[in-house]
Design a protein around this motif. Structure first.
Motif, PDB file in Angstrom:
ATOM      1  N   ASP A   1      11.557  18.169 -24.613  1.00 50.80           N
ATOM      2  CA  ASP A   1      11.947  16.755 -24.548  1.00 50.80           C
ATOM      3  C   ASP A   1      13.099  16.495 -23.587  1.00 50.80           C
ATOM      4  N   HIS A   2      13.538  17.506 -22.853  1.00 49.85           N
ATOM      5  CA  HIS A   2      14.586  17.320 -21.857  1.00 49.85           C
ATOM      6  C   HIS A   2      14.005  16.735 -20.574  1.00 49.85           C
ATOM      7  N   LEU A   3      14.885  16.147 -19.745  1.00 47.89           N
ATOM      8  CA  LEU A   3      14.451  15.613 -18.448  1.00 47.89           C
ATOM      9  C   LEU A   3      13.846  16.708 -17.592  1.00 47.89           C
ATOM     10  N   GLY A   4      14.499  17.832 -17.505  1.00 51.95           N
ATOM     11  CA  GLY A   4      13.990  18.947 -16.714  1.00 51.95           C
ATOM     12  C   GLY A   4      14.172  18.733 -15.226  1.00 51.95           C
ATOM     13  N   ALA A   5      13.754  19.720 -14.461  1.00 50.80           N
ATOM     14  CA  ALA A   5      13.896  19.679 -13.007  1.00 50.80           C
ATOM     15  C   ALA A   5      12.576  20.043 -12.354  1.00 50.80           C
ATOM     16  N   PHE A   6      12.304  19.377 -11.222  1.00 51.93           N
ATOM     17  CA  PHE A   6      11.102  19.646 -10.439  1.00 51.93           C
ATOM     18  C   PHE A   6      11.436  20.531  -9.247  1.00 51.93           C
ATOM     19  N   ARG A   7      10.521  21.459  -8.952  1.00 52.41           N
ATOM     20  CA  ARG A   7      10.447  22.071  -7.627  1.00 52.41           C
ATOM     21  C   ARG A   7       9.237  21.442  -6.959  1.00 52.41           C
ATOM     22  N   VAL A   8       9.429  20.853  -5.788  1.00 48.92           N
ATOM     23  CA  VAL A   8       8.401  20.030  -5.155  1.00 48.92           C
ATOM     24  C   VAL A   8       8.014  20.617  -3.802  1.00 48.92           C
ATOM     25  N   GLU A   9       6.689  20.728  -3.579  1.00 52.18           N
ATOM     26  CA  GLU A   9       6.158  21.176  -2.302  1.00 52.18           C
ATOM     27  C   GLU A   9       5.076  20.196  -1.849  1.00 52.18           C
ATOM     28  N   PRO A  10       4.909  19.973  -0.538  1.00 48.09           N
ATOM     29  CA  PRO A  10       3.942  18.976  -0.057  1.00 48.09           C
ATOM     30  C   PRO A  10       2.497  19.425  -0.178  1.00 48.09           C
ATOM     31  N   LEU A  11       1.624  18.456  -0.472  1.00 44.01           N
ATOM     32  CA  LEU A  11       0.184  18.654  -0.420  1.00 44.01           C
ATOM     33  C   LEU A  11      -0.464  17.664   0.543  1.00 44.01           C
ATOM     34  N   SER A  12      -0.125  16.385   0.402  1.00 38.19           N
ATOM     35  CA  SER A  12      -0.665  15.345   1.284  1.00 38.19           C
ATOM     36  C   SER A  12       0.401  14.293   1.520  1.00 38.19           C
ATOM     37  N   LEU A  13       0.981  14.293   2.727  1.00 36.96           N
ATOM     38  CA  LEU A  13       2.066  13.371   3.052  1.00 36.96           C
ATOM     39  C   LEU A  13       1.484  12.130   3.728  1.00 36.96           C
ATOM     40  N   ARG A  14       1.093  11.148   2.916  1.00 41.21           N
ATOM     41  CA  ARG A  14       0.452   9.950   3.449  1.00 41.21           C
ATOM     42  C   ARG A  14       1.346   8.728   3.377  1.00 41.21           C
ATOM     43  N   ALA A  15       2.595   8.878   2.917  1.00 38.06           N
ATOM     44  CA  ALA A  15       3.473   7.725   2.739  1.00 38.06           C
ATOM     45  C   ALA A  15       3.689   6.968   4.049  1.00 38.06           C
ATOM     46  N   ALA A  16       3.866   7.692   5.156  1.00 36.83           N
ATOM     47  CA  ALA A  16       4.105   7.029   6.439  1.00 36.83           C
ATOM     48  C   ALA A  16       2.936   6.139   6.819  1.00 36.83           C
ATOM     49  N   ARG A  17       1.728   6.609   6.588  1.00 33.72           N
ATOM     50  CA  ARG A  17       0.542   5.805   6.888  1.00 33.72           C
ATOM     51  C   ARG A  17       0.456   4.586   5.982  1.00 33.72           C
ATOM     52  N   LEU A  18       0.793   4.758   4.706  1.00 32.53           N
ATOM     53  CA  LEU A  18       0.749   3.645   3.760  1.00 32.53           C
ATOM     54  C   LEU A  18       1.757   2.555   4.129  1.00 32.53           C
ATOM     55  N   MET A  19       2.864   2.951   4.725  1.00 32.57           N
ATOM     56  CA  MET A  19       3.895   1.978   5.079  1.00 32.57           C
ATOM     57  C   MET A  19       3.514   1.114   6.272  1.00 32.57           C
ATOM     58  N   GLU A  20       2.430   1.467   6.957  1.00 30.87           N
ATOM     59  CA  GLU A  20       2.052   0.720   8.159  1.00 30.87           C
ATOM     60  C   GLU A  20       1.421  -0.625   7.848  1.00 30.87           C
ATOM     61  N   ARG A  21       0.899  -0.812   6.633  1.00 25.10           N
ATOM     62  CA  ARG A  21       0.224  -2.055   6.273  1.00 25.10           C
ATOM     63  C   ARG A  21       0.811  -2.618   4.985  1.00 25.10           C
ATOM     64  N   ALA A  22       0.958  -3.945   4.953  1.00 25.10           N
ATOM     65  CA  ALA A  22       1.535  -4.593   3.776  1.00 25.10           C
ATOM     66  C   ALA A  22       0.694  -4.339   2.533  1.00 25.10           C
ATOM     67  N   CYS A  23      -0.647  -4.396   2.679  1.00 23.33           N
ATOM     68  CA  CYS A  23      -1.501  -4.223   1.507  1.00 23.33           C
ATOM     69  C   CYS A  23      -1.323  -2.835   0.903  1.00 23.33           C
ATOM     70  N   ALA A  24      -1.125  -1.815   1.733  1.00 22.57           N
ATOM     71  CA  ALA A  24      -0.939  -0.458   1.237  1.00 22.57           C
ATOM     72  C   ALA A  24       0.433  -0.289   0.606  1.00 22.57           C
ATOM     73  N   LEU A  25       1.449  -0.823   1.253  1.00 25.17           N
ATOM     74  CA  LEU A  25       2.810  -0.704   0.735  1.00 25.17           C
ATOM     75  C   LEU A  25       2.939  -1.380  -0.621  1.00 25.17           C
ATOM     76  N   TYR A  26       2.463  -2.624  -0.716  1.00 27.13           N
ATOM     77  CA  TYR A  26       2.527  -3.331  -1.991  1.00 27.13           C
ATOM     78  C   TYR A  26       1.561  -2.724  -3.008  1.00 27.13           C
TER      79      TYR A  26
END
Length: 245
Positions: free
Chosen positions: A64-89
């Motif tokens: 039940d603790h918050l805990g900690a993540f170790r994070v590694e990339p699989l699919s970095l699509r955020a930059a593409r999503l930011m290009e269009r308003a419909c994707a960002l929203y």
């Protein structure tokens, strides 16, 4: 305690001077929070953007603790999503929908839908239909699913053009005609998966899912409709539904 999973970043909050708390929709562990040490670094910030799919290892002393993540990339699509308003929203609006679910409650079907939709969300022509179907899936997971497969009055499976606001069930043209002014429109693409939505159909679809979300979820919880949903709807309806860009 430790587990390994994959997930989609929904959002982050600053924690101290160098770290963040990441909110992630995971495949097998539901919507989950975890501390990411150094999450505000130049290396980590691009990785922790909403919409990115990541590999996760979560560790905590107790479950039940918050805990900690170790994070590694699989699919970095955020930059593409930011290009269009419909994707960002759209990313923001889907994250708001997932926050209606209990934290750490597994919803593998929703995770799979989220991950698939994010790969197509930057296309306005398909974003509206995919988002409406996601809202229907969330309503179903919350116990307020709509039955759009057969007429509530006659049991017919053809000519379904209305939805009863009371029962959330489809109504055929013949059975619903005398009460049409009291019924919600059922867009053809929701009654027939082969149909492609027109702009008017998407307007009706957003009205349909919005009605049941407000009545069954938002109002009982005393919360407002997320502004991201309204912005997403405006951005999608500003583009003709049959125009792929």
């Amino acid at each position: 305690m430790q587990w390994h999973d994959e997930g989609v970043i929904l959002g982050i909050k600053r924690h101290g001077e160098t770290s963040v708390v990441a909110e992630v929709m995971t495949r097998d562990h539901g919507r989950h929070m975890g501390l990411v040490h150094g999450g505000r670094s130049r290396r980590q910030q691009p990785l922790l953007q909403p919409g990115n799919r990541v590999d996760l290892v979560w560790r905590a002393r107790l479950a039940d603790h918050l805990g900690a993540f170790r994070v590694e990339p699989l699919s970095l699509r955020a930059a593409r999503l930011m290009e269009r308003a419909c994707a960002l929203y759209g990313v923001q609006a889907m994250a708001a929908l997932l926050r209606l679910l209990p934290e750490r409650d597994p919803h593998p079907a929703l995770y799979a839908a989220l991950d698939a939709i994010l790969d197509a969300l930057h296309e306005p022509a398909s974003a509206g239909e995919l988002f409406v179907r996601f809202e229907l899936a969330v309503l179903d997971e919350l116990g307020f699913g709509l039955d759009l497969t057969r007429c509530a009055s006659t049991g017919a499976t053809a000519a379904l053009v209305y939805v009863s606001p009371k029962s959330g069930r489809a109504v055929s043209r013949e059975a619903g005609l005398p009460f049409a002014d009291r019924l919600l429109a059922l867009p053809p693409f929701l009654a027939d998966r082969q149909a492609s939505p027109e702009r008017e159909d998407l307007t009706d679809a957003f009205r349909l899912t919005g009605f049941f979300l407000v009545r069954n979820v938002y109002e009982p919880r005393g919360i407002a409709v997320p502004s991201a949903r309204e912005a997403f709807v405006r951005s999608v309806l500003a583009v003709p539904a049959d125009t792929a860009q």
